[in-house]
Enzyme design. Structure first.
Site, PDB file in Angstrom:
ATOM      1  N   TYR A   1       0.861  -1.179   0.000  1.00 53.32           N
ATOM      2  CA  TYR A   1       0.000   0.000   0.000  1.00 53.32           C
ATOM      3  C   TYR A   1       0.904   1.239   0.000  1.00 53.32           C
ATOM      4  O   TYR A   1       1.623   1.485   0.970  1.00 53.32           O
ATOM      5  CB  TYR A   1      -0.913   0.012   1.228  1.00 53.32           C
ATOM      6  CG  TYR A   1      -1.998  -1.030   1.189  1.00 53.32           C
ATOM      7  CD1 TYR A   1      -3.278  -0.718   0.715  1.00 53.32           C
ATOM      8  CD2 TYR A   1      -1.756  -2.334   1.619  1.00 53.32           C
ATOM      9  CE1 TYR A   1      -4.279  -1.665   0.679  1.00 53.32           C
ATOM     10  CE2 TYR A   1      -2.752  -3.299   1.572  1.00 53.32           C
ATOM     11  CZ  TYR A   1      -4.018  -2.958   1.106  1.00 53.32           C
ATOM     12  OH  TYR A   1      -5.003  -3.914   1.059  1.00 53.32           O
TER      13      TYR A   1
ATOM     14  N   HIS B   1     -17.196  -3.928  -3.799  1.00 54.72           N
ATOM     15  CA  HIS B   1     -15.777  -4.303  -3.791  1.00 54.72           C
ATOM     16  C   HIS B   1     -15.536  -5.424  -2.787  1.00 54.72           C
ATOM     17  O   HIS B   1     -16.007  -5.386  -1.654  1.00 54.72           O
ATOM     18  CB  HIS B   1     -14.905  -3.105  -3.429  1.00 54.72           C
ATOM     19  CG  HIS B   1     -13.448  -3.434  -3.285  1.00 54.72           C
ATOM     20  ND1 HIS B   1     -12.686  -3.901  -4.336  1.00 54.72           N
ATOM     21  CD2 HIS B   1     -12.620  -3.375  -2.219  1.00 54.72           C
ATOM     22  CE1 HIS B   1     -11.444  -4.108  -3.920  1.00 54.72           C
ATOM     23  NE2 HIS B   1     -11.381  -3.797  -2.638  1.00 54.72           N
TER      24      HIS B   1
END
Length: 397
Positions: A128, A320
């Site tokens: 990330y 999602h």
């Protein structure tokens, strides 16, 4: 081809034909007893065969699949003759058949703002990476009318899992100094770097999200995401999830977001409402398990305190999940009564995560209760202690 609903058609000796069939395995399709597909038109030239067919959404025929809002996987094959055989020209594609068509948007009259990120991926399964960005020196309020993610290389398409654009509060000189200091860096790990972590805490407002397979997002003609409401530059945090399951070294590419902006302000400001997005250590899907349901809630106390008095109108939904996700639905309750689901998908495809435009706006009022429900499947995943011997799984205590 097993369990698939099949339509076969063409033009043979100048006469059009169509067959309603189904698949029982990787062999010749079986003709349905009930012929429910109707041929509306057919034509053929030296390069193309064109068929227009129709069918009711639900035929109540066990050999037919209902047509609904679920993600549908199309498989297709084209032959050089009308004989049914193993064709070399074939493929597949995921579609949402009943998804409304995206309204036409004239982006040529808008200004383009690009947020570019070039990162060398660590040789880790998942990363990330967060970078700071600042809006151009606009002097008045604008509307963002569309977003597009930059995926211009094979590496970017293979290794970009999702992007989230956070809008930041610049409520103090200390925060502005923090943002400016990060602007001068290539960014850092979202959850490890102290400065980045501090910026994330002040940048909780989402304005755009993208995940694998999604198309560009263009907003309805009367809606825009507000930008520079007070005539001052604004700061943004772009979080990118890189996926590198094989831990390949030396991968480097540029990605980012293109935002289309206009000073021709639209009637309504748009925002993002997140439901069921927080994760906790207790939310663990057991290995080798199917139909495992996890639910996240936005309770009535939440909507009562957070929504405006007139409520909000929902025009698009983005479902999602990660690779274990199989089904999702966004449920709505009002005064103890469940309303029709806002969105759902019983055949979720991780590689085809689309914004789903709703055919009609859905109202969410103060006091409504929202539940985001995910059904997961880990039947192909074994615990680390398990070993396979001769096709049989044994657990080691």
């Amino acid at each position: 081809m097993e369990y698939s609903d099949i339509v076969i058609g063409g033009v043979r000796h100048g006469k059009p034909y169509i067959l309603d069939c189904h698949g029982e395995g990787n062999w010749k399709p079986v003709v349905d007893k009930s012929q429910d597909w109707q041929l509306r038109s057919a034509s053929e030239n030296g390069t193309h065969t064109t068929l227009e067919v129709s069918r009711v959404f639900n035929t109540c025929d066990n050999d037919d699949l209902p047509i609904n809002n679920d993600t549908t996987k199309f498989i297709w094959s084209i032959g050089t003759t009308d004989d049914l055989e193993h064709h070399q020209r074939r493929g597949s594609a995921s579609v949402i058949i009943l998804n409304p068509v995206t309204p036409p948007v004239n982006i040529t009259e808008s200004q383009v703002w690009e947020m570019n990120v070039k990162t060398k991926l660590p040789a880790m399964e998942t990363t990330y990476w967060c970078t700071a960005h600042k809006s151009p020196p606009y002097t008045s309020k604008r509307h963002i009318i569309g977003f597009k993610v930059k995926l211009e290389t094979e590496e970017s398409r293979n290794h970009t899992h999702h992007l989230i654009l956070h809008q930041c509060r610049a409520s103090s000189e200390d925060l502005i100094q923090l943002y400016e200091s990060i602007l001068r860096t290539p960014g850092g790990l979202c959850y490890d770097d102290n400065n980045i972590s501090n910026m994330r805490q002040a940048c909780q407002h989402f304005i755009y999200g993208w995940a694998v397979g999604a198309d560009p997002l263009y907003l309805p003609e009367n809606v825009g995401v507000p930008l520079n409401e007070y005539g001052l530059p604004e700061y943004f945090l772009l979080e990118i999830h890189y996926d590198n399951p094989n831990k390949l070294p030396g991968i480097s590419y540029e990605t980012g977001i293109v935002a289309y902006t206009t000073t021709n302000l639209r009637e309504h400001d748009a925002g993002v409402l997140r439901v069921g997005h927080e994760t906790y250590p207790t939310m663990i899907i057991p290995p080798n398990t199917s139909n495992f349901v996890i639910a996240g809630h936005c309770g009535s106390y939440c909507t009562q305190s957070r929504l405006p008095n007139e409520g909000i109108n929902v025009f698009t939904v983005f479902l999602h999940s990660h690779l274990a996700g199989r089904k999702m639905k966004l449920r709505q309750f009002r005064n103890g009564t469940e309303l029709p689901w806002i969105a759902y998908d019983n055949h979720y495809d991780f590689n085809y995560q689309q914004n789903r435009l709703l055919p009609d706006y859905r109202n969410i009022f103060k006091g409504d209760h929202l539940t985001y429900e995910c059904t997961d499947d880990s039947s192909n995943r074994l615990p680390p202690q398990a070993k396979k011997l001769n096709g049989t799984t044994f657990g080691i205590p």
